[in-house]
Scaffold this motif. Sequence first.
Motif, PDB file in Angstrom:
ATOM      1  N   ILE A   1       0.830  -1.200   0.000  1.00  0.00           N
ATOM      2  CA  ILE A   1       0.000   0.000   0.000  1.00  0.00           C
ATOM      3  C   ILE A   1       0.870   1.258   0.000  1.00  0.00           C
ATOM      4  CG2 ILE A   1      -1.560   1.346   1.465  1.00  0.00           C
ATOM      5  CD1 ILE A   1      -2.783  -1.437   2.293  1.00  0.00           C
ATOM      6  N   LEU A   2       1.904   1.279   0.830  1.00  0.00           N
ATOM      7  CA  LEU A   2       2.781   2.450   0.897  1.00  0.00           C
ATOM      8  C   LEU A   2       3.569   2.627  -0.395  1.00  0.00           C
ATOM      9  CD1 LEU A   2       3.985   2.074   4.584  1.00  0.00           C
ATOM     10  CD2 LEU A   2       2.522   3.882   3.656  1.00  0.00           C
ATOM     11  N   HIS A   3       3.956   1.530  -1.014  1.00  0.00           N
ATOM     12  CA  HIS A   3       4.652   1.629  -2.304  1.00  0.00           C
ATOM     13  C   HIS A   3       3.722   2.203  -3.365  1.00  0.00           C
ATOM     14  CE1 HIS A   3       6.002  -0.119  -6.245  1.00  0.00           C
ATOM     15  NE2 HIS A   3       7.109   0.492  -5.858  1.00  0.00           N
ATOM     16  N   ALA A   4       2.481   1.727  -3.407  1.00  0.00           N
ATOM     17  CA  ALA A   4       1.521   2.228  -4.388  1.00  0.00           C
ATOM     18  C   ALA A   4       1.233   3.711  -4.175  1.00  0.00           C
ATOM     19  CB  ALA A   4       0.226   1.430  -4.306  1.00  0.00           C
ATOM     20  N   ALA A   5       1.229   4.144  -2.899  1.00  0.00           N
ATOM     21  CA  ALA A   5       0.955   5.546  -2.581  1.00  0.00           C
ATOM     22  C   ALA A   5       2.191   6.426  -2.666  1.00  0.00           C
ATOM     23  CB  ALA A   5       0.357   5.647  -1.178  1.00  0.00           C
ATOM     24  N   LYS A   6       3.368   5.804  -2.858  1.00  0.00           N
ATOM     25  CA  LYS A   6       4.648   6.522  -2.923  1.00  0.00           C
ATOM     26  C   LYS A   6       4.919   7.290  -1.626  1.00  0.00           C
ATOM     27  CE  LYS A   6       4.540   6.938  -7.968  1.00  0.00           C
ATOM     28  NZ  LYS A   6       5.478   5.816  -8.177  1.00  0.00           N
ATOM     29  N   ILE A   7       4.743   6.603  -0.515  1.00  0.00           N
ATOM     30  CA  ILE A   7       4.950   7.187   0.809  1.00  0.00           C
ATOM     31  C   ILE A   7       5.983   6.364   1.570  1.00  0.00           C
ATOM     32  CG2 ILE A   7       3.845   7.641   3.048  1.00  0.00           C
ATOM     33  CD1 ILE A   7       1.268   8.204   1.540  1.00  0.00           C
ATOM     34  N   SER A   8       6.889   7.029   2.258  1.00  0.00           N
ATOM     35  CA  SER A   8       7.888   6.347   3.072  1.00  0.00           C
ATOM     36  C   SER A   8       7.222   5.597   4.224  1.00  0.00           C
ATOM     37  CB  SER A   8       8.881   7.360   3.646  1.00  0.00           C
ATOM     38  OG  SER A   8       9.659   6.768   4.677  1.00  0.00           O
ATOM     39  N   PRO A   9       7.713   4.408   4.544  1.00  0.00           N
ATOM     40  CA  PRO A   9       7.170   3.693   5.698  1.00  0.00           C
ATOM     41  C   PRO A   9       7.452   4.408   7.007  1.00  0.00           C
ATOM     42  CG  PRO A   9       9.119   2.572   4.842  1.00  0.00           C
ATOM     43  CD  PRO A   9       8.747   3.614   3.840  1.00  0.00           C
ATOM     44  N   PHE A  10       8.426   5.307   7.022  1.00  0.00           N
ATOM     45  CA  PHE A  10       8.776   6.046   8.225  1.00  0.00           C
ATOM     46  C   PHE A  10       8.079   7.400   8.323  1.00  0.00           C
ATOM     47  CE2 PHE A  10      13.208   3.936   8.971  1.00  0.00           C
ATOM     48  CZ  PHE A  10      12.557   2.761   9.317  1.00  0.00           C
ATOM     49  N   ALA A  11       7.256   7.765   7.352  1.00  0.00           N
ATOM     50  CA  ALA A  11       6.516   9.025   7.442  1.00  0.00           C
ATOM     51  C   ALA A  11       5.601   8.993   8.662  1.00  0.00           C
ATOM     52  CB  ALA A  11       5.700   9.238   6.175  1.00  0.00           C
ATOM     53  N   MET A  12       5.422  10.144   9.290  1.00  0.00           N
ATOM     54  CA  MET A  12       4.554  10.222  10.452  1.00  0.00           C
ATOM     55  C   MET A  12       3.102  10.353   9.991  1.00  0.00           C
ATOM     56  SD  MET A  12       6.772   9.799  12.717  1.00  0.00           S
ATOM     57  CE  MET A  12       5.888  10.082  14.238  1.00  0.00           C
ATOM     58  N   ALA A  13       2.244   9.521  10.553  1.00  0.00           N
ATOM     59  CA  ALA A  13       0.857   9.461  10.099  1.00  0.00           C
ATOM     60  C   ALA A  13       0.156  10.804  10.195  1.00  0.00           C
ATOM     61  CB  ALA A  13       0.099   8.413  10.907  1.00  0.00           C
ATOM     62  N   ASN A  14       0.356  11.515  11.291  1.00  0.00           N
ATOM     63  CA  ASN A  14      -0.376  12.771  11.490  1.00  0.00           C
ATOM     64  C   ASN A  14       0.245  13.955  10.771  1.00  0.00           C
ATOM     65  OD1 ASN A  14       1.865  13.121  13.085  1.00  0.00           O
ATOM     66  ND2 ASN A  14       0.730  13.809  14.903  1.00  0.00           N
ATOM     67  N   SER A  15       1.341  13.717  10.030  1.00  0.00           N
ATOM     68  CA  SER A  15       1.975  14.812   9.296  1.00  0.00           C
ATOM     69  C   SER A  15       1.704  14.735   7.798  1.00  0.00           C
ATOM     70  CB  SER A  15       3.496  14.798   9.541  1.00  0.00           C
ATOM     71  OG  SER A  15       4.094  13.694   8.882  1.00  0.00           O
ATOM     72  N   LEU A  16       0.981  13.714   7.350  1.00  0.00           N
ATOM     73  CA  LEU A  16       0.707  13.577   5.925  1.00  0.00           C
ATOM     74  C   LEU A  16      -0.236  14.675   5.455  1.00  0.00           C
ATOM     75  CD1 LEU A  16       0.206   9.714   5.586  1.00  0.00           C
ATOM     76  CD2 LEU A  16       2.199  11.055   4.884  1.00  0.00           C
ATOM     77  N   GLU A  17       0.087  15.286   4.321  1.00  0.00           N
ATOM     78  CA  GLU A  17      -0.768  16.316   3.746  1.00  0.00           C
ATOM     79  C   GLU A  17      -2.081  15.696   3.270  1.00  0.00           C
ATOM     80  OE1 GLU A  17       1.499  18.026   0.645  1.00  0.00           O
ATOM     81  OE2 GLU A  17       2.982  18.952   1.995  1.00  0.00           O
TER      82      GLU A  17
ATOM     83  N   GLY B   1      14.828   8.732  -3.154  1.00  0.00           N
ATOM     84  CA  GLY B   1      16.132   8.137  -3.427  1.00  0.00           C
ATOM     85  C   GLY B   1      16.970   7.838  -2.212  1.00  0.00           C
ATOM     86  N   LYS B   2      16.519   8.228  -1.030  1.00  0.00           N
ATOM     87  CA  LYS B   2      17.290   8.004   0.193  1.00  0.00           C
ATOM     88  C   LYS B   2      17.153   6.543   0.644  1.00  0.00           C
ATOM     89  CE  LYS B   2      16.910  12.760   1.808  1.00  0.00           C
ATOM     90  NZ  LYS B   2      16.468  13.652   2.911  1.00  0.00           N
ATOM     91  N   ILE B   3      18.257   6.003   1.141  1.00  0.00           N
ATOM     92  CA  ILE B   3      18.281   4.635   1.652  1.00  0.00           C
ATOM     93  C   ILE B   3      18.037   4.669   3.158  1.00  0.00           C
ATOM     94  CG2 ILE B   3      19.609   2.498   1.822  1.00  0.00           C
ATOM     95  CD1 ILE B   3      18.944   3.410  -1.039  1.00  0.00           C
ATOM     96  N   LEU B   4      17.064   3.884   3.624  1.00  0.00           N
ATOM     97  CA  LEU B   4      16.769   3.781   5.048  1.00  0.00           C
ATOM     98  C   LEU B   4      17.598   2.642   5.633  1.00  0.00           C
ATOM     99  CD1 LEU B   4      12.870   4.075   4.882  1.00  0.00           C
ATOM    100  CD2 LEU B   4      14.558   5.921   5.069  1.00  0.00           C
ATOM    101  N   ALA B   5      18.554   2.978   6.502  1.00  0.00           N
ATOM    102  CA  ALA B   5      19.431   1.943   7.062  1.00  0.00           C
ATOM    103  C   ALA B   5      18.692   1.102   8.087  1.00  0.00           C
ATOM    104  CB  ALA B   5      20.673   2.569   7.674  1.00  0.00           C
ATOM    105  N   ASP B   6      18.178   1.738   9.109  1.00  0.00           N
ATOM    106  CA  ASP B   6      17.347   1.072  10.104  1.00  0.00           C
ATOM    107  C   ASP B   6      16.646   2.155  10.903  1.00  0.00           C
ATOM    108  OD1 ASP B   6      18.955   1.878  12.386  1.00  0.00           O
ATOM    109  OD2 ASP B   6      20.364   0.310  11.790  1.00  0.00           O
TER     110      ASP B   6
END
Length: 290
Positions: free
Chosen positions: A186-202, A277-282
């Motif tokens: 779902i996040l890939h289809a929406a083009k959203i980072s898995p680490f984005a904060m839920a309450n900060s999404l536009e 393009g940023k790589i998420l290490a952990d």
Amino acid sequence: MPELPEVAALSTFLDTRLRGAVLEKMQILSVAVLKTADPPYTALAGRAISGVERFGKFVSIDADGLYLVFHLARAGWVRYTEKPSPDPLRPGKGPIAARLHLAGGDGGKVGIDLTEAGTKKGLAIYVVSKPGDVPGIADLGPDPLAPAFSREMFAEILAGHAHQIKGVLRSQSVIAGIGNAYSDEILHAAKISPFAMANSLEPAKVGILFDSIHNVLGAAVAQAQGKAPADLKDAKRSGMNVHGRAGQPCPVCGDTVREVSFADTALQYCPTCQTNGKILADRRTSRFLK
């Protein structure tokens, strides 16, 4: 782990084949999987099946007003056969945790095994007077494919959670049925980072994410429906774009699918599609991307 689409298909499959059958006997091979004692599981014997329903990731079998509910957890599965073996089962031998013996109206026999692979056990079986007596069902959030699950409801849910969107989508008390695999998709289809904060999404992103939930889950449900339990795992894997595909090219942009590992799980994502393009290490060293 089976999630909403696979559990929906399992429920429909079982409902079609078990409705009207009589549950002759239930064998428990692993005592640890049985989470209730009253009513006793032996009370199911002799009851006719009147329907099978899904609640989140739970399957509920209505046995004439007494409910057999199970949750397959990470490594549980269902084996269905119309040629059940008459040989007795021995506890502790093999992956079978419970076996149901049923008789159809035509005199035919049906066997259902609830199995669990691996050493980390999570399969859970309940016998209850109503599905809501199962704590996990009582605590479920709204079903994302229910008509009542609106864009406005979803926006309110996200606004109230200052947590990573990946975790919010997976939380069963927030939204029922979505797990690790489909949250990645779902996040890939929406083009959203898995680490984005839920309450900060536009608001625009919230709308895109809402549509992605319906599109991804809807397509997966359509692909899974009508398939026997033995075929559902392959169907799920074949429909994934990023989950379980670390190191492979993203089917959308061609970038390499990356993975973030945690203590007992991992997520997959595409840097180009989701994190600029940023790589998420952990989670300890990566910045929360919004």
